[in-house]
Enzyme design. Structure first.
Site: not given
Length: 585
Positions: A341, A344, A437, A511
């Site tokens: 992504h 990010e 991420h 994350e």
């Protein structure tokens, strides 16, 4: 075969564009992709030549390729590496923050408007740079109107309306070839006045929830501060408000982010960003430095995994100490990937911290390289990073939902990564897979893992042990209670779930909040780049404790066993309660 009318038109139009660009020597030949939005329906396309140059042994950069309709300024944007002396606090709302309403362009002055790249149906071809001959300056010398620019790597500003002397309304470009995904922003402002109360309002966010509601502040970079004081990115802003506005399009409701601030210098050039930028060029420069290092280049080999749709190189690194004889086959593999992504960016800073550690000369790094073969894909979606997308590739799709797909030509980095991991599994055991991420709604650092209801009896094979170990090493940033291990149906196309189903027990999505922490001494503070890099360092420490068991490891195993017993007790009590309720009825 029979081609539908729409497909025939698309094919003829695309063929014309391809023929036209082939006549232009300044363009790089590349593959032509037409993909229906929101589907995997294949349309006719032309195959690409395979002779583009990669990272040479001399350590030269490959060219950065852009979609043909993207205009790019000549200036190369660079930022210094700097960390605040103290953690920067979150913003505390006063309850008096304003909520500016949307102002039509007719009620203001449009001072910045890029060509609408999304008017094209899909990616057609790429070129080295869509260079602008000069900047458009829409003011007189004596005018104090700000000058905006975002036609550079990872920039994504679409439109700016001047509402009044010190107030501006900004519209972000959606991910290319989509009508949604606005979260990342990165743009330049010049012709500034110091000490004046400016207000910026971004009007087309699509997410109802945001960390800006919980104290996150935008980032500001001043070129004058960087030059005079050696100060880089800093958190800025007051009167910060994230709210639902009175705008929408195609049934989609929009949300605004507004903030006030003061520029530090007159006639300065400044930048604003959602998170610390890390571009494709930044990665290439980092890899060049490795290739030129006489020590690191011996145990870190940089290869071309594949080419993206725009023909940008997707790199894969193989990191391990030189081996003798059959010792290599006994080494387990560790797989790390990042930036599927594009918006990010914090995942790239964590990846940088990981690589700095594992490529270092410490005794721990030597032990890890002696015991493991690391396969690292540091940037899975270079095209999205280059054009400033938040989530998608140039196919207009979220690549982290495509790991089950066999459409190699539409999602090359995903297909080749999965195929590479399959080959590694044939050669050796894989201890751990982790995809890095950034998270835009939660604070702290945490993982998503995978587990079955009847997990393996051997505790060291349980997917909760490694993140529990990481939480002990990184207590002010990593939160074990925030970790989740359910396998949801909506996540079945993610790298984490697909690799788990391929047989990798320790398969994770890591994350990291784009905001900061709510733990320990770092409570209510923002993460900076050194914080993010430290997460990569601690990941290596946890890996070392995991593969070379010590007291910390055994304490974590014991704690995990207690947690399992406690959970079993809770489940048993719940079951008994259900039986009693049923009997009473």
């Amino acid at each position: 075969f029979v081609i539908e009318d729409t497909q025939r038109c698309a094919f003829i139009t695309a063929s014309f564009h391809f023929y036209r660009f082939c006549l232009c020597s300044s363009f790089s030949k590349t593959k032509q992709i037409l993909l229906s939005s929101g589907s995997e329906k294949m349309l006719p396309h032309l195959h690409a030549p395979q002779n583009l140059q990669g990272l040479s042994s001399a350590g030269q950069l490959s060219l950065v390729l852009w979609p043909h309709q993207c205009e790019v300024i000549r200036d190369r944007i660079e930022h210094i590496d700097w960390t605040p002396a103290r953690p920067e606090p979150l913003y505390t709302p006063t309850g008096l923050e304003m909520k500016p309403s949307y102002q039509p362009a007719s009620e203001g002055t449009v001072i910045y408007l890029t060509e609408e790249a999304n008017k094209y149906s899909g990616f057609v071809y790429s070129r080295v740079r869509g260079l602008c001959p000069s900047k458009q300056i829409l003011h007189q010398n004596e005018d104090n109107t700000l000058i905006f620019e975002a036609r550079f790597e990872s920039g994504n500003l679409q439109k700016v309306v001047k509402v009044n002397e010190f107030e501006y309304q900004l519209t972000l470009r959606t991910d290319l070839y989509t009508s949604k995904y606005t979260q990342w922003y990165y743009f330049q402002v010049s012709n500034t006045q110091a000490g004046m109360p400016y207000r910026f309002t971004i009007i087309n966010f699509t997410k109802p929830n945001s960390l800006y509601k919980r104290g996150m502040r935008p980032l500001l970079y001043s070129e004058a501060d960087a030059k005079k004081r050696n100060v880089g990115w800093q958190r800025t802003g007051n009167e910060i408000k994230y709210y639902r506005n009175n705008v929408g399009q195609g049934g989609q409701q929009y949300f605004s982010l507004t903030w006030t601030f003061q520029f530090p210098h007159n006639r300065d050039t400044c930048y604003f960003a959602h998170c610390y930028p890390y571009t494709y060029s930044n990665l290439q420069e980092y890899l060049v430095a490795i290739s030129k290092d006489p020590v690191k280049s011996k145990f870190c080999k940089i290869h071309i995994l594949c080419h993206s749709l725009a023909r940008n190189i997707v790199y894969v690194l193989t990191i391990t100490n030189p081996h003798e004889g059959d010792k290599d086959t006994k080494r387990k593999a560790v797989i790390l990937t990042a930036r599927v992504h594009p918006g990010e960016t914090n995942s790239s800073w964590i990846m940088k911290g990981f690589l700095d550690y594992i490529l270092g000369n410490s005794g721990n790094a030597q032990v890890l390289r002696d015991n493991f073969v690391f396969k690292v894909v540091p940037m899975l979606n270079p095209d999205g990073v280059i054009v400033g997308n938040q989530r998608c590739s140039l196919a207009g799709q979220d690549l982290n939902r495509k790991y089950k797909s066999n459409l190699k030509e539409f999602y090359p980095s995903i297909w080749y990564t999965r195929n590479m991991i399959k080959r590694v599994m044939e050669e050796r055991d894989i201890l751990l897979y982790c995809d890095l991420h950034g998270h835009n709604r939660k604070k702290n650092v945490f993982v998503y893992g995978c587990e079955r209801k009847q997990q393996a009896k051997a505790p060291n094979l349980h997917p909760r042990v490694f993140p529990l170990l990481l939480s002990k090493i990184c207590p002010d940033k990593f939160s074990f209670p925030d970790c989740r291990f359910r396998v949801q149906k909506s996540k079945e196309g993610t790298g984490r779930v697909v690799m788990w189903k391929m047989g990798i027990s320790n398969s994770y999505t890591l994350e990291a909040s784009v905001c900061g922490s709510k733990l320990g001494q770092r409570r209510s503070t923002h993460f900076n780049t050194k914080d993010l890099e430290s997460v990569g360092h601690h990941f290596c420490d946890a890996l070392l404790d995991y593969c070379v068991p010590n007291m910390k490891y055994y304490l974590c195993l014991k704690e995990h066993e207690e947690m399992v017993k406690q959970q079993a007790k809770v489940n048993s009590e719940g079951l008994n309660s259900d039986v009693l309720d049923r009997d009473s009825r």
